[in-house]
Design a protein around this motif. Structure first.
Motif, short mmCIF file in Angstrom:
data_model
loop_
_atom_site.label_atom_id
_atom_site.label_comp_id
_atom_site.label_asym_id
_atom_site.label_seq_id
_atom_site.Cartn_x
_atom_site.Cartn_y
_atom_site.Cartn_z
N TRP A 174 -11.45 -1.60 61.31
CA TRP A 174 -11.21 -1.22 62.69
C TRP A 174 -12.45 -1.37 63.55
O TRP A 174 -12.38 -1.70 64.74
CB TRP A 174 -10.62 0.19 62.81
CG TRP A 174 -11.45 1.35 62.33
CD1 TRP A 174 -11.26 2.08 61.21
CD2 TRP A 174 -12.58 1.94 62.99
NE1 TRP A 174 -12.18 3.08 61.11
CE2 TRP A 174 -13.01 3.03 62.20
CE3 TRP A 174 -13.26 1.68 64.16
CZ2 TRP A 174 -14.09 3.83 62.55
CZ3 TRP A 174 -14.34 2.48 64.52
CH2 TRP A 174 -14.75 3.54 63.71
N SER A 175 -13.63 -1.15 62.96
CA SER A 175 -14.86 -1.31 63.74
C SER A 175 -15.08 -2.77 64.11
O SER A 175 -15.60 -3.07 65.22
CB SER A 175 -16.06 -0.78 62.95
OG SER A 175 -16.19 -1.47 61.71
N TRP B 144 -14.77 4.37 68.64
CA TRP B 144 -13.37 3.97 68.54
C TRP B 144 -12.55 4.55 69.70
O TRP B 144 -11.68 3.88 70.25
CB TRP B 144 -12.80 4.43 67.20
CG TRP B 144 -11.33 4.20 67.06
CD1 TRP B 144 -10.35 5.15 67.08
CD2 TRP B 144 -10.65 2.95 66.88
NE1 TRP B 144 -9.12 4.58 66.92
CE2 TRP B 144 -9.27 3.22 66.80
CE3 TRP B 144 -11.09 1.63 66.78
CZ2 TRP B 144 -8.33 2.22 66.62
CZ3 TRP B 144 -10.14 0.63 66.61
CH2 TRP B 144 -8.78 0.92 66.54
N PRO C 117 -5.74 4.19 62.47
CA PRO C 117 -6.10 3.43 63.69
C PRO C 117 -4.95 2.63 64.29
O PRO C 117 -4.81 2.58 65.52
CB PRO C 117 -7.23 2.51 63.20
CG PRO C 117 -7.87 3.27 62.08
CD PRO C 117 -6.74 3.97 61.40
N ALA C 118 -4.12 2.00 63.47
CA ALA C 118 -3.00 1.23 64.03
C ALA C 118 -2.04 2.12 64.79
O ALA C 118 -1.54 1.76 65.86
CB ALA C 118 -2.26 0.49 62.90
N LEU D 109 -4.46 -5.14 63.31
CA LEU D 109 -4.71 -3.80 62.78
C LEU D 109 -3.59 -3.30 61.86
O LEU D 109 -3.87 -2.76 60.79
CB LEU D 109 -4.94 -2.81 63.92
CG LEU D 109 -6.38 -2.69 64.44
CD1 LEU D 109 -6.45 -1.70 65.58
CD2 LEU D 109 -7.33 -2.27 63.33
N PRO E 262 -6.30 -6.95 68.30
CA PRO E 262 -6.11 -5.67 67.59
C PRO E 262 -4.65 -5.30 67.41
O PRO E 262 -4.27 -4.73 66.38
CB PRO E 262 -6.84 -4.65 68.47
CG PRO E 262 -6.92 -5.28 69.82
CD PRO E 262 -7.00 -6.75 69.59
N GLY F 96 -5.25 -0.59 59.48
CA GLY F 96 -6.60 -0.50 60.05
C GLY F 96 -7.36 0.72 59.58
O GLY F 96 -8.34 1.14 60.21
#
Length: 502
Positions: free
Chosen positions: A33-34, A129, A487-488, A21, A17, A27
């Motif tokens: 991301w999932s 998450w 997400p990143a 990501l 990740p 991401g």
């Protein structure tokens, strides 16, 4: 001693990740991301199966980390539990009101049970998450404490340098876009669609990389006593490595400036100041550079006019007006959902009921302030608790890093008689005879060529100062942007929290 296969799988589980990501739009697409969160969960399950007696994930988890994890994850779970209308009337009256209006419009019966979250499916996936982020932080912390961290910092250098190089190319070749999603605009965005998120990402990383670059791989006092050919070669290699890493850090800073993100550049100045203070950088050149940067910023504001700067601040990406109006609409949503919020990751849908200044074919997606968005989704009490937790932990970590030189958190340092911290039992009340070994330096930071306490303290302080500076930049930038929603950026913020605690 852990098996090599377990160590390798741990590093791969962490690296996947961290590496991928950022390179795919930060991401920011759920399917992406999932997928990596699921791969991480599979890797974690295999690690637990390989080490049933002493799994790396569960080893030495402090009670405070356990409590923080429970606090972070518990409330979104409560938002998913169906409640009767009588309970909703107390906890989330406006949620009940909108449900009743929707039932009237659809001509369906009223009075069914419903969850606090406006979109329970979205809240459930976001909770998944968040569970990943908590487990990732625990696994990364234990991995860096039990082995050399050099592999992880080299991974960070690779990611940051790649993003910076791509961003600089976007400036040199204005038509160069962001993968398959966005056309070129002439500013640096790397693989992030939004240049502000790109600036926030680089703003988190560069102070950590700078701290790692400046930290000595071996204590200078030891190197100065070695006059052999091998020692001189070793010194030359260390200097060359520091020069190369310094070049990469400079490239990252160039890309951040070329992003033209006002919040990102200001946050970088704040991070530079914090790094200089916490890292106790006493070099005149560094201090002069900080003063000059702030002087240029103040002079620019005086010439342009701070009123014009505030007016430009209200202009969003693409020239759209309305950051202050979005905040006003967000405050109305927060007021109506003060206690329980609308549900994790539901802001983009719930705010449609409150947007007041856009056309029907336009919509607000984020609050352009992570603090307001969290308050809208989780309610004011929980959002305030998370904010206090983040800032409080930052203050405690900053105090701990500041005390490293003074040794206030490392008892009996002056009685240490060797590189590994050998103490005589005769120095301890009730002890005599033999010697024991104690080491205040984590094994991971000791393994990378650090052989005595002074060098270890210097490296820990500089790396911690870099993580603290990057974390401060992110927390400040999040006041005016929605960086936490990428997400990143979330993942790398967790990385900073872990590096602050080493």
């Amino acid at each position: 001693m852990r098996p090599l296969g377990s160590i390798f799988l741990t590093r791969v589980t962490i690296a996947l990740p961290v590496l991928f990501l950022p390179f795919f739009l930060g991401g920011a697409r759920p399917w992406f991301w999932s997928m990596f969160a699921a791969l991480f969960m599979i890797g974690t399950a295999v690690l637990l199966w390989m080490e049933p007696e002493s799994p790396s994930l569960m080893r030495e988890i402090p009670v405070k980390w356990q409590g923080a994890g429970v606090f972070i994850l518990a409330f979104p779970v409560l938002q998913l539990i169906p409640l009767p209308p009588s309970a909703l009337a107390v906890l989330a009256p406006h949620r009940l009101l909108w449900l009743q209006r929707a039932a009237e419009a659809a001509g369906s019966p009223q009075g069914g049970w419903a969850a606090i979250s406006y979109l329970p499916v979205m809240t459930m996936f976001s909770l998944f998450w968040w569970v990943f982020l908590v487990l990732f932080g625990i696994l990364l912390r234990n991995a860096l404490r039990e082995g050399s961290p050099e592999w992880f910092f080299r991974l960070l250098f690779f990611v940051a340098a790649s993003e910076a190089l791509y961003g600089i190319l976007q400036v040199l070749v204005p038509s160069l876009g962001v993968l398959w999603e966005a056309a070129g605009t002439g500013d640096a965005r790397g693989t992030f669609v939004n240049r502000n998120h790109f600036a926030a990402f680089l703003g988190m990383i560069w102070p950590v990389l700078l701290g790692y670059t400046l930290s000595p791989e071996e204590p200078p006092s030891r190197l100065s006593r070695q006059k052999t050919y091998d020692a001189r070669e070793r010194n030359a290699q260390i200097r060359q490595k520091q020069l190369f890493f310094s070049f990469l850090v400079g490239m990252v800073l160039f890309a951040l400036v070329f992003s033209e993100s006002r919040g990102g550049i200001l946050s970088a100045l704040i991070a530079l100041t914090a790094f200089t203070i916490i890292g106790r950088i006493r070099r005149p050149g560094m201090l002069a550079f900080v003063v000059v940067c702030w002087g240029v910023m103040i002079a620019y504001g005086s010439i342009v006019g701070f009123g014009n700067i505030i007016a430009r601040f209200d202009v969003l990406e693409g020239g759209a007006l309305g950051r202050f109006k979005i905040w006003a609409d967000s405050c109305r949503l927060i007021r109506d959902h003060f206690l329980t919020g609308t549900g994790l990751d539901t802001f983009a849908h719930a705010i449609r009921l409150y947007q007041s200044h856009l056309l029907d074919d336009q919509e607000i997606v984020h609050a352009h302030s992570d603090y307001l968005e969290l308050a809208g989704e989780l309610g004011v009490p929980v959002a305030a608790g998370l904010t206090v937790l983040a800032w409080g932990y930052w203050v405690l970590a900053a105090r701990r890093a500041w005390k490293l030189d003074a040794g206030e958190n490392l008892p009996d340092r002056r009685r240490s008689s060797g590189p590994s911290g050998t103490l005589s039992l005769s120095d301890i009340p009730g002890g005599s005879g033999s010697a024991i070994h104690r080491s205040p330096i984590p094994a991971g930071l000791r393994a990378g060529g650090i052989h005595c306490e002074s060098g270890g303290d210097s490296r820990r302080r500089l790396i911690a100062a870099g993580a603290l500076a990057g974390c401060l930049a992110f927390l400040c930038h999040s006041v005016v942007e929605f960086n936490w929603q990428i997400p990143a950026n979330q993942l790398y913020f967790v990385v900073l929290i872990v590096l602050m605690s080493l």
